[in-house]
Design a protein around this motif. Structure first.
Motif, PDB file in Angstrom:
ATOM      1  N   ILE A 184      -2.913  33.215  35.141  1.00 58.30           N
ATOM      2  CA  ILE A 184      -3.674  34.588  35.131  1.00 58.30           C
ATOM      3  C   ILE A 184      -3.231  35.731  35.939  1.00 58.30           C
ATOM      4  O   ILE A 184      -2.978  35.444  37.178  1.00 58.30           O
ATOM      5  N   HIS A 185      -3.153  36.837  35.551  1.00 60.34           N
ATOM      6  CA  HIS A 185      -2.871  37.935  36.245  1.00 60.34           C
ATOM      7  C   HIS A 185      -3.986  38.762  36.474  1.00 60.34           C
ATOM      8  O   HIS A 185      -4.660  39.229  35.586  1.00 60.34           O
ATOM      9  N   SER A 186      -4.572  38.900  37.500  1.00 60.41           N
ATOM     10  CA  SER A 186      -5.909  40.011  37.846  1.00 60.41           C
ATOM     11  C   SER A 186      -5.313  41.173  37.593  1.00 60.41           C
ATOM     12  O   SER A 186      -4.570  41.986  38.622  1.00 60.41           O
ATOM     13  N   LEU A 187      -5.960  42.338  36.419  1.00 65.20           N
ATOM     14  CA  LEU A 187      -5.564  43.529  36.688  1.00 65.20           C
ATOM     15  C   LEU A 187      -6.681  44.638  36.484  1.00 65.20           C
ATOM     16  O   LEU A 187      -6.702  45.478  35.760  1.00 65.20           O
ATOM     17  N   LEU A 229      -5.289  38.912  32.553  1.00 72.99           N
ATOM     18  CA  LEU A 229      -4.310  38.610  31.693  1.00 72.99           C
ATOM     19  C   LEU A 229      -4.115  37.194  31.662  1.00 72.99           C
ATOM     20  O   LEU A 229      -3.638  36.717  32.335  1.00 72.99           O
ATOM     21  N   HIS A 230      -4.293  36.417  30.575  1.00 74.81           N
ATOM     22  CA  HIS A 230      -3.970  34.962  30.445  1.00 74.81           C
ATOM     23  C   HIS A 230      -2.829  34.831  29.524  1.00 74.81           C
ATOM     24  O   HIS A 230      -2.481  35.132  28.422  1.00 74.81           O
ATOM     25  N   LEU A 231      -1.885  34.037  30.181  1.00 73.15           N
ATOM     26  CA  LEU A 231      -0.432  33.743  29.681  1.00 73.15           C
ATOM     27  C   LEU A 231      -0.385  32.379  29.575  1.00 73.15           C
ATOM     28  O   LEU A 231      -0.401  31.765  30.645  1.00 73.15           O
ATOM     29  N   TRP A 232       0.305  31.749  28.362  1.00 72.27           N
ATOM     30  CA  TRP A 232       0.402  30.416  28.053  1.00 72.27           C
ATOM     31  C   TRP A 232       1.909  29.987  28.715  1.00 72.27           C
ATOM     32  O   TRP A 232       2.789  30.447  28.104  1.00 72.27           O
ATOM     33  N   ASN A 233       1.940  29.582  29.948  1.00 66.89           N
ATOM     34  CA  ASN A 233       3.376  29.285  30.706  1.00 66.89           C
ATOM     35  C   ASN A 233       3.747  27.835  30.217  1.00 66.89           C
ATOM     36  O   ASN A 233       3.062  26.679  30.837  1.00 66.89           O
ATOM     37  N   GLU A 267       0.055  43.268  40.442  1.00 66.86           N
ATOM     38  CA  GLU A 267      -0.213  41.991  40.743  1.00 66.86           C
ATOM     39  C   GLU A 267       0.694  41.109  40.490  1.00 66.86           C
ATOM     40  O   GLU A 267       1.440  41.070  39.328  1.00 66.86           O
ATOM     41  N   THR A 268       0.845  40.083  41.446  1.00 68.84           N
ATOM     42  CA  THR A 268       1.891  38.964  41.175  1.00 68.84           C
ATOM     43  C   THR A 268       1.309  37.454  41.267  1.00 68.84           C
ATOM     44  O   THR A 268       0.263  37.350  42.091  1.00 68.84           O
ATOM     45  N   GLU A 269       1.471  36.861  40.192  1.00 74.05           N
ATOM     46  CA  GLU A 269       1.106  35.556  40.033  1.00 74.05           C
ATOM     47  C   GLU A 269       2.111  34.503  40.318  1.00 74.05           C
ATOM     48  O   GLU A 269       3.205  34.571  39.821  1.00 74.05           O
ATOM     49  N   TYR A 270       1.999  33.581  41.425  1.00 73.25           N
ATOM     50  CA  TYR A 270       3.064  32.792  41.978  1.00 73.25           C
ATOM     51  C   TYR A 270       3.220  31.380  41.118  1.00 73.25           C
ATOM     52  O   TYR A 270       4.350  30.703  41.290  1.00 73.25           O
ATOM     53  N   GLY A 271       2.112  31.192  40.393  1.00 74.22           N
ATOM     54  CA  GLY A 271       2.162  29.937  39.805  1.00 74.22           C
ATOM     55  C   GLY A 271       3.285  29.490  38.682  1.00 74.22           C
ATOM     56  O   GLY A 271       3.557  30.448  38.186  1.00 74.22           O
ATOM     57  N   ALA A 272       3.608  28.349  38.423  1.00 73.33           N
ATOM     58  CA  ALA A 272       4.623  28.065  37.338  1.00 73.33           C
ATOM     59  C   ALA A 272       4.292  26.544  36.901  1.00 73.33           C
ATOM     60  O   ALA A 272       3.989  25.873  37.430  1.00 73.33           O
TER      61      ALA A 272
END
Length: 692
Positions: free
Chosen positions: A424-427, A360-364, A406-411
């Motif tokens: 990116i969340h690995s699902l 899952l790609h999210l634009w932060n 799944e937890t993504e820690y980046g910011a």
């Protein structure tokens, strides 16, 4: 019966019915990595392997999905969007990329390419727009003649449409439109705006028992309640402003006596408040209100967000360009934010496939801080019950499971690093569950630890625009809506094999492969000699000579018992609970949900407070009997730790569950007060804040 042309042993030439030949064409598994039998896929895989590059397969694309062959020559890449990225051409022989840019054409303002059609006024008339999708047409007019609009991208602005300094904006979207009213200057008195709306055939406006406007179907059942709409001042309407900046309010909506005109009345106190920064944006009509009931996009994707304080209803987030998830604390108010996304279903043709990778790609573009590991991160969980972006409520959220979470820690944040970025969340496990048959209800995004003081992210939503061109993965280096990429290996296709079967019975149905193989080696059995003990033979002889003897069970050879398979299923288990084990700040009216691995009955949920007193309440199963909801008879006690246990549940084989225990702590009733603000640099233990 003989089913073959092959020679039969002479001892089998007994009189039989006329022989019939039946070369059964059966299916056997094909080795992994072999050709699929689909010429289009095989050609693309071969080309990708030779070129070392991913190859698009246009023949397999849909409005929301794009298919590629990967360079490994074995796997396929599926890219999904929450909204259509292309629309089928008028001649039906291909697709045209979605382009919501507005242009003037044949005396009307139209988007270059969307799903359906949208025509806006070019000025000098009162018909603001006509929107059509799947033969359902909606029309909106205005009380006065419109001026020629100013076009910018996908937005048309009609200056002074409702009087001086009160503009009308229409934004074209991939599947429809959204209408807004802009109040550029502070008014000297109350305002109201009349918006005549002709709904598509099959739906209509109707007042409910409380006098509020609703949209109903032909059967009179309510499809959508038209609730008060969102008002934002200039700071709040700026998605790039700090989180919680500016002021939010509501505009009341009433249905006029003609049963088709909506009357929007902005909150007069909000407009008069000196803290309100102008211009003020008032959300008006949107195709989202009826689109899911009249168009083909009822099964499409969606995204939204809510929080537990001042955005508890997703209705007010329709058309926003952001998704917010995490935990914030500012101006002495703590808020929990949760994001919700749903992508279209993965095509049935991928059933049985193995997921190699799903991202899952999210634009932060904004966070409370920046770094590779920030706070407890944002956790993505699989949603296990239905929801809708039009009426998602904080206190009526869908159930989720932690299986595959799944937890993504980046910011990233433009505030502290000067750049936004792709997270990116690995699902893999979540998408595999969908392919294996679990219903795709989407993804929930929350703070990894909702008791944390500050840990939030803002992402661009499907309405933010940005890069949507294929291949979508290339968009991850620039602003983009949510994207799901899935690499799969298709199941080995069946290999046809001719099997000649021999049988002494009439064949009425085509056998399975294993059965056909068994019959291909069928040989009529010769009588087997009966072997008896000498003792039993003597007894038989004595009976023949007139002596009576009764053979007991002890005289018979022992029966060998095959342990066989345990066909009575497996032990049912708990796969998820809400509130989660160890959860804090649980709302005082939150129900307790238990999700099981299969349908169960007789489950007992026991909840006790810190003093050991059992909590009274009711338990109700959902339609699948896999989710049990316990609702306490009275609200939870503030700041109390409760112990919970589910037991006695049995499945259809009457196999009991192993008791499952967990605990959670409710929020403190009174709001916490701190002397510092967002960005102060100090930390403190979190305290729950009652919703305002």
């Amino acid at each position: 019966m003989l089913i073959s042309l092959a020679a039969v042993p002479s001892w089998a030439q007994e009189p039989t019915p006329p022989p019939t030949q039946s070369p059964a064409q059966t299916e056997t598994p094909q080795p992994s990595g072999a050709r699929s039998g689909d010429k289009v896929l095989d050609a693309a895989k071969s080309k990708a392997a030779k070129s070392g590059k991913r190859v698009e397969i246009p023949e397999r694309n849909t409005e929301t999905t794009t298919l590629y062959a990967n360079p490994d020559g074995k796997t396929l890449r599926l890219e999904l969007s929450t909204q259509p990225v292309r629309v089928r051409s008028a001649d039906g022989k291909g697709f045209t990329p979605i382009d919501t840019t507005l242009v003037e054409e044949s005396g009307a303002i139209k988007p270059k390419a969307i799903a359906g059609s949208l025509a806006l006024s070019a000025g000098q008339d009162r018909t603001l727009l006509e929107s059509q999708e799947a033969n359902a047409t909606a029309r909106i007019t205005t009380p006065s003649v419109l001026a020629k609009p100013t076009l910018k991208g996908n937005t048309a602005t009609y200056a002074d449409a409702y009087g001086k300094g009160r503009d009308l904006l229409v934004t074209a979207r991939p599947t429809g439109f959204q209408q807004r009213i802009i109040i550029r200057e502070r008014p000297t008195g109350p305002l109201s705006f009349r918006v005549p709306v002709d709904l598509p055939a099959g739906v209509s406006f109707k007042k409910n028992a409380a006098g509020r406007p609703t949209i109903v179907g032909k059967d009179g059942k309510t499809l959508t309640e038209v609730r008060p709409t969102l008002m934002q001042d200039a700071k709040a309407a700026d998605a790039n402003a700090p989180l919680d900046a500016g002021k939010r309010g509501k505009a009341a909506v009433a249905l006029a006596d003609d049963d088709k005109t909506l009357v929007f009345t902005p909150d007069a106190a909000f407009l008069a408040d000196p803290a309100t920064t102008y211009p003020v944006t008032v959300t008006a009509a949107a195709s989202d209100w009826w689109e899911s009931h009249t168009g083909k996009w009822a099964d499409g994707g969606m995204d939204t967000w809510i929080n537990d304080v001042d955005a508890q209803d997703s209705w007010y987030q329709l058309g926003q360009t952001q998704i917010v998830a995490g935990k914030s604390y500012a101006s002495n108010v703590a808020k929990r934010w949760r994001g919700y996304l749903q992508f279209p279903d993965i095509p049935d043709t991928f059933a049985g496939s193995r997921v190699e990778n799903a991202d899952l790609h999210l634009w932060n573009y904004q966070s409370n801080d920046c770094g590779q590991y920030e706070g407890s991160g944002i956790t993505a969980r699989r949603i296990t019950s239905d929801w809708d972006e039009v009426d998602l409520q904080w206190y009526a959220q869908p159930s989720v499971t932690s299986l595959g979470a799944e937890t993504e820690y980046g910011a990233y944040s433009e505030d502290c690093t000067g750049v936004a970025g792709n997270l990116i969340h690995s699902l893999d496990e979540i998408v595999q569950a969908w392919i294996d048959g679990s219903t795709n209800y989407g993804i929930q995004l929350t703070s990894g630890d909702e008791s944390e003081v500050r840990n939030w992210r803002r992402y661009t939503s499907e309405d933010a625009g940005g890069c949507t061109t294929a291949p979508l993965e290339d968009c991850k280096f620039e602003l983009h809506p949510p994207i799901l990429t899935v690499d799969v290996e298709l199941p080995a296709p069946p290999l046809l094999d001719d099997v000649f079967m021999f049988t002494d019975t009439q064949v009425t149905t085509m056998p399975e492969y294993e059965e056909a193989l068994a019959m291909s080696g069928y040989v009529p059995e010769e009588p087997k000699p009966l072997v008896i003990t000498e003792q039993l033979a003597n007894k038989i002889a004595s009976q023949r000579d007139g002596e009576v003897h009764t053979a007991g069970t002890d005289d018979l050879p022992p029966v060998e018992v095959d342990p066989g398979d345990d066909t009575e299923g497996t032990t049912p288990r708990v796969t998820g609970v809400e509130p989660a084990d160890g959860a804090k700040d649980v709302p005082l009216d939150a129900p307790v949900k238990v999700t099981f691995s299969e349908a169960v009955a007789d489950a007992i949920v026991t909840i006790k407070d810190a003093g050991g007193t059992e909590v009274a309440g009711t338990s109700v199963y959902d339609d699948t009997r896999m989710v049990l909801t316990f609702t306490p008879a009275q609200a939870w006690k503030p700041g109390t730790t409760y112990s919970a246990e589910v037991s006695d549940a049995i499945n259809s084989w009457e196999i009991p569950i192993n008791p499952y225990a967990w605990s959670f702590t409710t929020l403190i009733q009174s709001a916490g007060h701190w002397t510092f603000d967002e960005g102060d640099g100090r930390t403190a233990a979190d305290s729950a804040i009652s919703p305002l």
